[in-house]
Design an enzyme around this catalytic site. Structure first.
Site, PDB file in Angstrom:
ATOM      1  N   SER A  93      38.555 -38.208  30.457  1.00  0.00           N
ATOM      2  CA  SER A  93      38.170 -36.803  30.460  1.00  0.00           C
ATOM      3  C   SER A  93      37.812 -36.328  29.050  1.00  0.00           C
ATOM      4  O   SER A  93      36.871 -36.831  28.461  1.00  0.00           O
ATOM      5  CB  SER A  93      39.303 -35.980  31.074  1.00  0.00           C
ATOM      6  OG  SER A  93      38.943 -34.631  31.128  1.00  0.00           O
ATOM      7  N   HIS A 131      37.774 -30.909  36.543  1.00  0.00           N
ATOM      8  CA  HIS A 131      37.049 -31.933  37.316  1.00  0.00           C
ATOM      9  C   HIS A 131      36.910 -31.587  38.789  1.00  0.00           C
ATOM     10  O   HIS A 131      36.986 -32.443  39.660  1.00  0.00           O
ATOM     11  CB  HIS A 131      37.674 -33.324  37.115  1.00  0.00           C
ATOM     12  CG  HIS A 131      37.688 -33.723  35.677  1.00  0.00           C
ATOM     13  ND1 HIS A 131      36.524 -34.030  35.004  1.00  0.00           N
ATOM     14  CD2 HIS A 131      38.688 -33.796  34.774  1.00  0.00           C
ATOM     15  CE1 HIS A 131      36.843 -34.293  33.748  1.00  0.00           C
ATOM     16  NE2 HIS A 131      38.132 -34.145  33.578  1.00  0.00           N
TER      17      HIS A 131
END
Lengths: 311, 81
Positions: A89, A198
């Site tokens: 990420s 996300h």
């Protein structure tokens, strides 16, 4: 020379006091953090000291600066052949900066903007993330669809390892799903995060980032970095389209690492960032590969000593 | 199951989860402070113990050390018999 793949940890890995030991002991680290503080207009040392209470806006640039500084020191202190990197990420930003795909100032500026967009958007909604252990992915995806509707969604946000995935979405939907999973005897744990990263809950951030990246001239990374979003290697051409999408699409750390191991055949993995979460995922993916961490000064020295001993 | 057998199982599962040597998992070790586990690690460890020993473990904030885990597991194993 050892062939290494570097793992860059993401948001959530931060611990209070991270980097203070390096800041006090190594002038190179101090200089890089002071410069990064100026660039981001944040007092990063203060953020390091108080990570647990810091905001997304502060944490994303702080972790990026911390990890890039450690990468630069490490490559000065020990000769490694870096054949690849995987970030999780946010960790993709320090990985990209380390690879030369982004210059340090532009990378820090971009990550600061990303942090600002995400923090603002997180405040406008009620999102949650939960981890699910030993998931049956087909079953889980089906349940996610059943619990979602046009207004409120839940979906898999992080495919971390064969033993763990993270679900994200609107609080009410996530709770509905959690109840269903509990009935089936599945274990679910709520994560302490600012929002459902996300997932499509960050659609505005995606659009804002898409505008920002048009200003940037990306370079090809010096080593292979498989994208969390597409599980394809990042290139100068695809970065501008993938990075905005990254904030709303699931991360595929497990697939990225598997691809990297298969195509690069490294001798070792080296995790940069607080803690050893990614090393633990890595072990659940491929247990035979040696794993090292450089999160504290003590462990940095120990890792260097061990690597030198093997030469 | 004796306490020694339980300790062996706990050592195996904790060292696996935290990627450390089983010898480091001593009774006096504080799971979060000494072994650097985060709350998700503790959760995964408890889940693994439940599955392997076929018992139910309630989340218990008072569990801090490996000794606490062994005691907690021993109580549940005894209750399951």
């Amino acid at each position: 020379m050892k062939r290494a793949v570097i793992l860059f940890s993401g948001q959530g890995s931060q611990v209070d006091g991270m980097g203070i030991d390096f800041y006090q002991a190594d002038p190179r680290f101090k200089e890089m953090i002071d410069q990064a503080s100026e660039l981001t207009k944040l007092s990063l040392l203060e953020v390091f000291k108080n990570c647990q209470t810091a905001t997304t806006l502060e944490l994303q640039p702080a972790l990026t600066a911390f990890e890039v500084a450690l990468f630069q020191m490490l490559t000065q202190d020990f000769e490694l052949e870096i054949v690849g990197a995987v970030g999780l990420s946010l960790g993709e930003y320090p990985a990209l900066i380390a690879s030369g795909a982004l210059f340090v100032p532009e990378g820090l500026a971009l990550v600061t903007k990303r942090a600002k967009f995400m923090q603002a958007e997180a405040k406008t909604q009620q999102g949650a993330l939960v981890a699910v252990l030993k998931p049956d992915l087909t079953e889980l995806n089906k349940l996610c669809q059943q619990c979602s509707n046009e207004q409120e969604i839940v979906q898999i946000a992080n495919y971390n390892s064969p033993k763990q995935v993270v679900l994200g979405g609107h609080v009410a939907t996530v709770e509905r799903l959690t109840t269903k999973l509990a009935v089936q005897g599945k274990k679910v744990v709520k994560l302490n995060v600012a929002g459902a990263f996300h997932t499509p809950l960050f659609a505005t951030s995606k659009a804002q980032l898409a505008k920002e990246v048009t200003q940037i001239k990306f370079k090809d990374p010096a080593f292979t970095i498989f994208s969390n979003t597409t599980v394809e290697p990042f290139t100068a051409e695809n970065l501008a389209s993938i990075l905005p999408k990254q904030v709303i699409e699931p991360t595929h750390f497990a697939k990225c690492l598997t691809q990297t191991l298969e195509t690069k055949q490294p001798d070792l993995l080296l995790e940069i960032g607080p803690g050893n979460t990614l090393s633990k995922f890595a072990r659940q993916i491929e247990r035979s590969i040696p794993r090292y961490q450089v999160d504290t000064l003590e462990r940095y020295r120990k890792t260097l000593a061990e690597l030198r001993e093997q030469e | 199951m004796t306490k020694e057998e339980i300790l062996n199982k706990v050592q195996e599962i904790v060292s696996e989860q935290l990627d450390i040597e089983p010898q480091e998992v001593v009774l006096t070790a504080d799971i979060k402070e000494d072994l650097e586990a985060d709350s998700l690690d503790v959760f995964e460890i408890m889940n693994e113990l439940e599955d392997e020993l076929d018992i139910q473990l309630e989340a218990d904030e008072s569990i801090k050390t490996i000794q606490d885990v062994v005691n907690h597991v021993a109580t549940q194993v005894a209750a399951a018999d």
